[in-house]
Design an enzyme around this catalytic site. Structure first.
Site, PDB file in Angstrom:
ATOM      1  N   LYS A 146       0.845  -1.203   0.000  1.00  0.00           N
ATOM      2  CA  LYS A 146       0.000   0.000   0.000  1.00  0.00           C
ATOM      3  C   LYS A 146       0.878   1.251   0.000  1.00  0.00           C
ATOM      4  CE  LYS A 146      -3.913  -2.341   2.149  1.00  0.00           C
ATOM      5  NZ  LYS A 146      -4.704  -2.698   3.317  1.00  0.00           N
ATOM      6  N   ASP A 200     -10.595   3.424   4.066  1.00  0.00           N
ATOM      7  CA  ASP A 200     -11.104   2.046   4.012  1.00  0.00           C
ATOM      8  C   ASP A 200     -12.620   2.028   3.867  1.00  0.00           C
ATOM      9  OD1 ASP A 200      -9.307  -0.115   4.093  1.00  0.00           O
ATOM     10  OD2 ASP A 200      -8.808   0.298   6.188  1.00  0.00           O
ATOM     11  N   GLN A 204      -4.478  -1.221   9.477  1.00  0.00           N
ATOM     12  CA  GLN A 204      -4.541  -2.565   8.894  1.00  0.00           C
ATOM     13  C   GLN A 204      -5.231  -3.535   9.856  1.00  0.00           C
ATOM     14  OE1 GLN A 204      -3.699  -3.241   5.773  1.00  0.00           O
ATOM     15  NE2 GLN A 204      -4.159  -5.416   5.922  1.00  0.00           N
TER      16      GLN A 204
HETATM   17  N1  GUN Z   1      -7.302  -6.464   6.118  1.00  0.00           N
HETATM   18  C1  GUN Z   1      -7.765  -7.190   5.067  1.00  0.00           C
HETATM   19  N2  GUN Z   1      -8.342  -6.378   4.137  1.00  0.00           N
HETATM   20  C2  GUN Z   1      -8.237  -5.130   4.631  1.00  0.00           C
HETATM   21  C3  GUN Z   1      -8.644  -3.873   4.132  1.00  0.00           C
HETATM   22  O1  GUN Z   1      -9.232  -3.728   3.052  1.00  0.00           O
HETATM   23  N3  GUN Z   1      -8.354  -2.794   4.934  1.00  0.00           N
HETATM   24  C4  GUN Z   1      -7.727  -2.937   6.136  1.00  0.00           C
HETATM   25  N4  GUN Z   1      -7.511  -1.820   6.855  1.00  0.00           N
HETATM   26  N5  GUN Z   1      -7.339  -4.091   6.622  1.00  0.00           N
HETATM   27  C5  GUN Z   1      -7.594  -5.177   5.875  1.00  0.00           C
END
Ligand code: GUN
Length: 312
Positions: free
Chosen positions: A61, A128, A105
């Site tokens: 990311k 998100d 995350q």
């Molecule tokens: N863990 C798995 N998928 C995601 C996501 O799309 N965003 C976040 N913050 N954590 C995740």
């Protein structure tokens, strides 16, 4: 008389190509904004603990944000971090004018309440789309930040079906991250939406009614060819690591593994009209949509008109 077997082949929906087109649009928009306003969109990613899969996602990311011309801020906190300390980090990021997107995350270590943490993020910076305010706005058809994976699925679907109105869509899985927001976005597009999950008893019958099947159950190879209406569009959100003895052993003697989706790709591809592969389908779109959300959050926070980001 010899029988002629006529096997059709679904169109492959290449997520890598779609994602690159989205990233290019974001890169170009970021570059124009830097030239016109002298400002740089910034994404902050917070990782608590050292879950290996989360480490990989977070690195990716941050890297893709930088490649898009954005500023990237990474916060790596020990697994023992308390709620108060994490909430302080979030409060600082909420107030930081250089940060336009905040992502914590998931999953968080068990002692932390993820709803509490996510709802502490300024909803305008919640890239998100997990904050209860964004969930509610998307759920009521208002313009708000939508979760990245469902958004990526929608962008791919809209390429195939410019008008989704009236199509029957089955979403398999009802997680807060994928299944539920996916169903809400499909409803907002006027699809007839069915949501199935682990307690559903008739998924094959439901699937046979569907023009669009979104598989997000986390069960390898769950969706079989005889569930699929011929010509349907199948979007596979599953990312499952399974043992692959056919690939031999690793150096430490353990079995090699491979990634498979929730769809039995080898057989479903002969019935579906279009299908996403795993890997290389939905996965690459998720981070591309995180960049989209960060750019949109930046534009909103600075009162700059949002650029069009649908790939050509
Ligand atoms: N863990 C798995 N998928 C995601 C996501 O799309 N965003 C976040 N913050 N954590 C995740």
């Amino acid at each position: 008389m010899t029988e002629i077997q006529c096997q059709t082949e679904a169109e492959l929906i290449d997520g890598r190509v779609h994602a690159e087109a989205v990233r290019r649009k974001v890169r170009e928009a970021v570059s124009r904004i830097k030239d016109s306003h002298g400002l740089t969109p910034g994404l902050a990613v917070v990782l608590v603990g050292s879950d290996p899969a989360s480490e990989i996602y977070v690195r990716s990311k941050a890297k893709q944000a930088v490649e898009a011309g954005m500023a990237s801020f990474e916060f790596r906190l020990p697994a023992t971090t308390g709620a108060e300390e994490l909430l302080e980090v979030i409060a600082r990021l909420n107030d930081d004018p250089l940060v336009h997107g905040i992502l914590v995350q998931l999953p968080l270590p068990a002692h932390l309440d993820s709803s509490l943490v996510i709802n502490a993020i300024n909803p305008l910076k919640d890239v998100d789309g997990f904050h209860v305010s964004n969930v509610g706005m998307v759920g009521t058809g208002q313009n708000a930040i939508a979760p990245c994976t469902p958004l990526g699925c929608m962008l791919m679907l809209q390429r195939l079906h410019p008008d989704l109105k009236g199509k029957t869509a089955l979403v398999i899985g009802h997680s807060n991250i994928v299944g539920k927001p996916m169903a809400r976005l499909l409803l907002n597009a006027d699809c007839t939406v069915i949501v199935a999950h682990k307690s559903s008893t008739n998924i094959p019958q439901l699937a046979r009614m569907a023009d669009i099947v979104i598989a997000a159950a986390g069960v390898p190879g769950l969706v079989k060819a005889d569930w699929i209406k011929p010509g349907a569009t199948v979007i596979d959100v599953g990312i499952n690591r399974i043992p692959a003895p056919e690939l031999g052993l690793q150096e430490d003697g353990s079995a090699r593994t491979r990634i498979v989706g929730d769809v039995d790709f080898a057989t479903v591809r002969h019935v579906a009209g279009a299908i996403t592969p795993v890997p290389g389908g939905v996965g690459p779109m998720t981070i591309a949509c995180l960049l989209v959300n960060t750019l949109l959050a930046f534009c909103h926070l600075h009162n700059i008109p949002a650029p069009g980001l649908q790939p050509d």
